[in-house]
Design a protein around this motif. Structure first.
Motif, PDB file in Angstrom:
ATOM      1  N   THR A   1      14.310   5.543 -12.163  1.00  0.00           N
ATOM      2  CA  THR A   1      13.953   6.765 -11.431  1.00  0.00           C
ATOM      3  C   THR A   1      12.652   6.681 -10.626  1.00  0.00           C
ATOM      4  O   THR A   1      12.416   7.545  -9.789  1.00  0.00           O
ATOM      5  CB  THR A   1      13.821   7.962 -12.410  1.00  0.00           C
ATOM      6  N   ALA A   2      11.813   5.692 -10.888  1.00  0.00           N
ATOM      7  CA  ALA A   2      10.517   5.665 -10.205  1.00  0.00           C
ATOM      8  C   ALA A   2      10.613   4.946  -8.865  1.00  0.00           C
ATOM      9  O   ALA A   2      11.520   4.146  -8.629  1.00  0.00           O
ATOM     10  CB  ALA A   2       9.471   4.995 -11.093  1.00  0.00           C
ATOM     11  N   ILE A   3       9.674   5.230  -7.989  1.00  0.00           N
ATOM     12  CA  ILE A   3       9.548   4.490  -6.731  1.00  0.00           C
ATOM     13  C   ILE A   3       8.667   3.292  -7.038  1.00  0.00           C
ATOM     14  O   ILE A   3       7.500   3.450  -7.401  1.00  0.00           O
ATOM     15  CB  ILE A   3       8.916   5.379  -5.646  1.00  0.00           C
ATOM     16  N   PRO A   4       9.218   2.066  -6.920  1.00  0.00           N
ATOM     17  CA  PRO A   4       8.482   0.916  -7.438  1.00  0.00           C
ATOM     18  C   PRO A   4       7.356   0.459  -6.507  1.00  0.00           C
ATOM     19  O   PRO A   4       7.425   0.633  -5.300  1.00  0.00           O
ATOM     20  CB  PRO A   4       9.564  -0.163  -7.546  1.00  0.00           C
ATOM     21  N   ASN A   5       6.333  -0.125  -7.123  1.00  0.00           N
ATOM     22  CA  ASN A   5       5.292  -0.887  -6.410  1.00  0.00           C
ATOM     23  C   ASN A   5       4.493  -0.050  -5.411  1.00  0.00           C
ATOM     24  O   ASN A   5       4.035  -0.568  -4.384  1.00  0.00           O
ATOM     25  CB  ASN A   5       5.941  -2.096  -5.716  1.00  0.00           C
ATOM     26  N   THR A   6       4.292   1.191  -5.731  1.00  0.00           N
ATOM     27  CA  THR A   6       3.533   2.045  -4.816  1.00  0.00           C
ATOM     28  C   THR A   6       2.027   1.906  -5.017  1.00  0.00           C
ATOM     29  O   THR A   6       1.264   2.135  -4.083  1.00  0.00           O
ATOM     30  CB  THR A   6       3.964   3.516  -4.959  1.00  0.00           C
ATOM     31  N   LEU A   7       1.583   1.523  -6.239  1.00  0.00           N
ATOM     32  CA  LEU A   7       0.151   1.257  -6.418  1.00  0.00           C
ATOM     33  C   LEU A   7      -0.262   0.046  -5.585  1.00  0.00           C
ATOM     34  O   LEU A   7      -1.261   0.082  -4.863  1.00  0.00           O
ATOM     35  CB  LEU A   7      -0.165   0.998  -7.905  1.00  0.00           C
ATOM     36  N   THR A   8       0.520  -1.017  -5.692  1.00  0.00           N
ATOM     37  CA  THR A   8       0.184  -2.209  -4.890  1.00  0.00           C
ATOM     38  C   THR A   8       0.409  -1.942  -3.401  1.00  0.00           C
ATOM     39  O   THR A   8      -0.335  -2.449  -2.563  1.00  0.00           O
ATOM     40  CB  THR A   8       0.990  -3.437  -5.363  1.00  0.00           C
ATOM     41  N   LEU A   9       1.387  -1.095  -3.057  1.00  0.00           N
ATOM     42  CA  LEU A   9       1.561  -0.717  -1.656  1.00  0.00           C
ATOM     43  C   LEU A   9       0.298  -0.040  -1.125  1.00  0.00           C
ATOM     44  O   LEU A   9      -0.181  -0.376  -0.023  1.00  0.00           O
ATOM     45  CB  LEU A   9       2.752   0.243  -1.494  1.00  0.00           C
ATOM     46  N   ALA A  10      -0.229   0.898  -1.901  1.00  0.00           N
ATOM     47  CA  ALA A  10      -1.440   1.602  -1.445  1.00  0.00           C
ATOM     48  C   ALA A  10      -2.573   0.595  -1.239  1.00  0.00           C
ATOM     49  O   ALA A  10      -3.315   0.668  -0.253  1.00  0.00           O
ATOM     50  CB  ALA A  10      -1.838   2.677  -2.460  1.00  0.00           C
ATOM     51  N   MET A  11      -2.688  -0.366  -2.161  1.00  0.00           N
ATOM     52  CA  MET A  11      -3.741  -1.385  -2.004  1.00  0.00           C
ATOM     53  C   MET A  11      -3.503  -2.237  -0.766  1.00  0.00           C
ATOM     54  O   MET A  11      -4.448  -2.581  -0.051  1.00  0.00           O
ATOM     55  CB  MET A  11      -3.822  -2.254  -3.256  1.00  0.00           C
ATOM     56  N   ARG A  12      -2.247  -2.576  -0.494  1.00  0.00           N
ATOM     57  CA  ARG A  12      -1.938  -3.379   0.698  1.00  0.00           C
ATOM     58  C   ARG A  12      -2.267  -2.600   1.966  1.00  0.00           C
ATOM     59  O   ARG A  12      -2.787  -3.170   2.945  1.00  0.00           O
ATOM     60  CB  ARG A  12      -0.459  -3.776   0.717  1.00  0.00           C
ATOM     61  N   ILE A  13      -1.966  -1.313   1.977  1.00  0.00           N
ATOM     62  CA  ILE A  13      -2.296  -0.486   3.151  1.00  0.00           C
ATOM     63  C   ILE A  13      -3.808  -0.455   3.349  1.00  0.00           C
ATOM     64  O   ILE A  13      -4.321  -0.675   4.455  1.00  0.00           O
ATOM     65  CB  ILE A  13      -1.733   0.950   2.978  1.00  0.00           C
ATOM     66  N   GLY A  14      -4.533  -0.225   2.253  1.00  0.00           N
ATOM     67  CA  GLY A  14      -5.996  -0.187   2.353  1.00  0.00           C
ATOM     68  C   GLY A  14      -6.569  -1.504   2.825  1.00  0.00           C
ATOM     69  O   GLY A  14      -7.462  -1.553   3.691  1.00  0.00           O
ATOM     70  N   ARG A  15      -6.044  -2.602   2.267  1.00  0.00           N
ATOM     71  CA  ARG A  15      -6.552  -3.921   2.625  1.00  0.00           C
ATOM     72  C   ARG A  15      -6.251  -4.214   4.103  1.00  0.00           C
ATOM     73  O   ARG A  15      -7.103  -4.753   4.827  1.00  0.00           O
ATOM     74  CB  ARG A  15      -5.920  -4.993   1.729  1.00  0.00           C
ATOM     75  N   THR A  16      -5.071  -3.851   4.556  1.00  0.00           N
ATOM     76  CA  THR A  16      -4.691  -4.073   5.958  1.00  0.00           C
ATOM     77  C   THR A  16      -5.656  -3.352   6.901  1.00  0.00           C
ATOM     78  O   THR A  16      -6.129  -3.932   7.889  1.00  0.00           O
ATOM     79  CB  THR A  16      -3.241  -3.577   6.175  1.00  0.00           C
ATOM     80  N   LEU A  17      -5.961  -2.109   6.582  1.00  0.00           N
ATOM     81  CA  LEU A  17      -6.876  -1.341   7.435  1.00  0.00           C
ATOM     82  C   LEU A  17      -8.275  -1.951   7.391  1.00  0.00           C
ATOM     83  O   LEU A  17      -8.947  -2.103   8.415  1.00  0.00           O
ATOM     84  CB  LEU A  17      -6.920   0.128   6.983  1.00  0.00           C
ATOM     85  N   ARG A  18      -8.729  -2.351   6.191  1.00  0.00           N
ATOM     86  CA  ARG A  18     -10.061  -2.934   6.035  1.00  0.00           C
ATOM     87  C   ARG A  18     -10.191  -4.253   6.796  1.00  0.00           C
ATOM     88  O   ARG A  18     -11.163  -4.475   7.528  1.00  0.00           O
ATOM     89  CB  ARG A  18     -10.357  -3.149   4.548  1.00  0.00           C
ATOM     90  N   GLU A  19      -9.180  -5.113   6.608  1.00  0.00           N
ATOM     91  CA  GLU A  19      -9.266  -6.432   7.242  1.00  0.00           C
ATOM     92  C   GLU A  19      -9.159  -6.328   8.768  1.00  0.00           C
ATOM     93  O   GLU A  19      -9.851  -7.062   9.493  1.00  0.00           O
ATOM     94  CB  GLU A  19      -8.183  -7.351   6.685  1.00  0.00           C
ATOM     95  N   ALA A  20      -8.318  -5.413   9.249  1.00  0.00           N
ATOM     96  CA  ALA A  20      -8.222  -5.237  10.709  1.00  0.00           C
ATOM     97  C   ALA A  20      -9.577  -4.823  11.260  1.00  0.00           C
ATOM     98  O   ALA A  20     -10.029  -5.334  12.298  1.00  0.00           O
ATOM     99  CB  ALA A  20      -7.162  -4.171  11.033  1.00  0.00           C
ATOM    100  N   LYS A  21     -10.227  -3.939  10.538  1.00  0.00           N
ATOM    101  CA  LYS A  21     -11.534  -3.451  10.974  1.00  0.00           C
ATOM    102  C   LYS A  21     -12.546  -4.601  11.031  1.00  0.00           C
ATOM    103  O   LYS A  21     -13.242  -4.792  12.029  1.00  0.00           O
ATOM    104  CB  LYS A  21     -12.001  -2.369  10.009  1.00  0.00           C
ATOM    105  N   SER A  22     -12.576  -5.406   9.944  1.00  0.00           N
ATOM    106  CA  SER A  22     -13.595  -6.470   9.882  1.00  0.00           C
ATOM    107  C   SER A  22     -13.298  -7.563  10.910  1.00  0.00           C
ATOM    108  O   SER A  22     -14.198  -8.273  11.335  1.00  0.00           O
ATOM    109  CB  SER A  22     -13.690  -7.037   8.467  1.00  0.00           C
ATOM    110  N   ARG A  23     -12.030  -7.692  11.309  1.00  0.00           N
ATOM    111  CA  ARG A  23     -11.676  -8.711  12.313  1.00  0.00           C
ATOM    112  C   ARG A  23     -11.588  -8.125  13.716  1.00  0.00           C
ATOM    113  O   ARG A  23     -11.060  -8.769  14.634  1.00  0.00           O
ATOM    114  CB  ARG A  23     -10.330  -9.339  11.960  1.00  0.00           C
ATOM    115  N   HIS A  24     -12.003  -6.856  13.862  1.00  0.00           N
ATOM    116  CA  HIS A  24     -11.965  -6.178  15.160  1.00  0.00           C
ATOM    117  C   HIS A  24     -10.567  -6.167  15.771  1.00  0.00           C
ATOM    118  O   HIS A  24     -10.397  -6.303  16.973  1.00  0.00           O
ATOM    119  CB  HIS A  24     -12.985  -6.805  16.128  1.00  0.00           C
ATOM    120  N   LEU A  25      -9.561  -6.037  14.886  1.00  0.00           N
ATOM    121  CA  LEU A  25      -8.178  -5.885  15.365  1.00  0.00           C
ATOM    122  C   LEU A  25      -7.845  -4.394  15.378  1.00  0.00           C
ATOM    123  O   LEU A  25      -8.531  -3.574  14.761  1.00  0.00           O
ATOM    124  CB  LEU A  25      -7.211  -6.619  14.436  1.00  0.00           C
TER     125      LEU A  25
END
Lengths: 363, 363
Positions: free
Chosen positions: B199-223
């Motif tokens: 019944t649960a939506i799987p892997n949403t904690l790691t999804l949230a971390m991946r979204i955060g990391r993507t935004l952070r890394e894009a910022k630090s690489r000026h993407l």
């Protein structure tokens, strides 16, 4: 003792008197208890002194605005469910149930629970009258916790409240009761037989029946019911009564707010009573004044009765033009200690007047 | 996997995105989780597939209006208490806790509970985003009962709700949470490992971390962070994202009512977007329209982000004059079935518009 139909009628009448205007219409509760007798069930009332100190007692009741109750008549199973949910939570069976409030419908709810579960009902309660809030219990005044408490509705929903004190219990459970449609069924203040003997107001179920019987018999013998009642009271823990006003209802204001019935009654004097009596109501009659002078004040009883029949009149049945007499009655001393007044004295209702015992008040 | 400080920052950022404007400020939750790491406690996240089918999982969360939460920061013990009260009631110890809601602060509350109790946190949740009501869970959609549920406050008061269905549970517990000061801490939807997998939506904690990391890394690489995020999403269950509007906040209305934050945002278009976007909010962004034409609708995500930094902006932080971009994202298919839409589709919010998947909507 086992109650019969006549006992139930007497109890309903006496409980209406002890309700001091509130507590819900005991007529509805009497019908629920009568239904049990009609089904062949027994309603057995026991004296608190007959309880083992180790006996386990779970009081039962309804909570909510009396004005809602009239439109939403209970089946009788709701409070049974509350008791059973609490039993399961505590892992312990009750040996008896008990009223938390002798005034109004809550004098009869435990009779229904006891009859349906085959449990005796203890002849005692924790309010000695009716009060609007669940922390207003001698049980709590003298140290019994109201929690864990179960609130149930007729749809099979339950909430188990575990509050750090009885005021928080009242606050949270009231929120639940409002969301359950304005009235709900509860089991709370579970305690030992020893705690019942120490903290409860004894013999209030039989007191209510004696009051009802006194009024009934006076009527059938064409005696003055007010005089008959004023003769009975000094033989009980409610040792003093007096008529503080007689007159005609000149104005009646009412509203339901936050789950309570708030009101204000104005009575114009007749006969030997001149002036106007003003009565403030929060579910129950709290304070009676004439020309600003306090004539009776909570927790003493203020009972508005039909001047002719001596029938107690609940707040929701007060009507313009009714001729009424107002009787004030002393409550037992266990309800007048500083600890008790700190929980259900005048200041607890926002009244800026000290408690003065009715028997010491100027006529 | 064991989370470190950087993971917590990424999680907070991703959870703010998945909160679609609501769910409470994840910054507060990140500080609570960081406090656990500072004390030497471990935050261990496990994959749902690693759970035994017989494992017993108790999800934990806070409930209430996000606008209240900001003023009443929790200690971290409140939700621990809720879980323990539920354990005692059920007579069974939890082997793990889990988020009920990945959006906002509720992504982090279970981390605190897990760290303090030495329990792993399951990488899954029941909302896949933030929703305003407790019945809006895939857990319930697919048959798990939310009751018995415990609601606790910081003063040590608890209410255990046993409701016949999850809507009644929401209704009653919301009344309790309001009386607890507008926000409270809960344990609910206790279930087996098998039920988590079903019944649960799987892997949403790691999804949230991946979204955060993507935004952070894009910022630090000026993407371009928006482009980076739109590249990530198709690799996840949230398989489609698009920018539906860019503009300037022209008007923002907000009120707290019945324990919910209601609001309405108006955004005047900039650049390639003309016209005005109107967004309706009930804790979360529910529907986005331009000139009356629906551009995205619940349960798909509608995320208002700072046009320059791509920082997600929660409802309570929206301000007149902000330049924002609105991203809409497809939710996993488990959240789009007829059964799911019956519980948290547009009609459940009083919206008179059918659900249309964002990937099939006209640009």
């Amino acid at each position: 003792m086992k109650l019969n139909s006549e006992d139930l009628k007497d109890l309903a009448l006496g409980a209406a008197f002890l309700g001091t205007g509130g507590g819900g219409d005991p007529y509805v509760g009497r019908l629920m208890a009568q239904q049990c007798l009609d089904e062949g069930l027994e309603i057995e009332v026991i004296d608190p002194s007959d309880l083992d100190d180790e006996a386990f007692v779970i009081p039962t009741a309804m909570m909510g605005a009396p004005t809602v109750l009239v439109e939403k008549i209970p089946s009788g199973e709701e409070a049974v469910n509350s008791l059973q949910v609490l039993e399961r939570h505590l892992g312990r069976k009750a040996q008896a149930t008990m009223p938390i409030e002798i005034g109004g419908i809550n004098s009869t709810i435990p009779l229904v629970v006891g009859a349906r579960l085959g449990l005796p009902i203890v002849d005692a309660d924790g309010m000695g009258r009716a009060f609007p809030q669940l922390e207003m219990e001698t049980f709590g005044v003298y140290g019994v916790s109201g929690s864990p408490m179960v609130v149930s509705d007729e749809d099979g929903d339950h909430a188990l409240i575990m509050a750090r004190d009885n005021r928080d219990m009242e606050w949270l459970s009231r929120g639940v009761a409002i969301r359950m449609g304005g009235c709900a069924y509860i089991a709370e203040y579970s305690m030992s037989g020893a705690d019942v003997k120490r903290t409860a107001i004894p013999n209030t179920l039989t007191l209510a029946m004696r009051i009802g019987r006194t009024l009934r018999e006076a009527k059938s013998r064409h005696l003055n019911p007010f005089e008959a009642l004023l003769e009975l009271l000094p033989k009980t823990l409610y040792h003093h009564g007096r008529i503080i006003f007689t007159g005609k209802i000149a104005d009646m204001r009412r509203e339901t707010r936050n789950g309570f019935s708030l009101g204000h009654a104005r009575i114009d004097g007749l006969g030997r009573f001149s002036g106007t009596m003003e009565i403030e109501i929060q579910n129950e009659n709290l304070i009676a004044r004439v020309g600003g002078v306090v004539k009776a004040i909570v927790p003493d009883l203020i009972c508005i009765m039909d001047s002719e029949t001596a029938e107690p009149i609940t707040t929701e049945n007060l009507r313009y033009g009714q001729r009424v007499s107002v009787m004030a009655v002393a409550v037992p001393e266990i309800m007048r200690t500083p600890e008790a007044l700190a929980v259900f004295g005048p200041s607890c209702f926002g009244l800026d007047h000290p408690f003065v015992p009715i028997e010491t008040m100027a006529l």
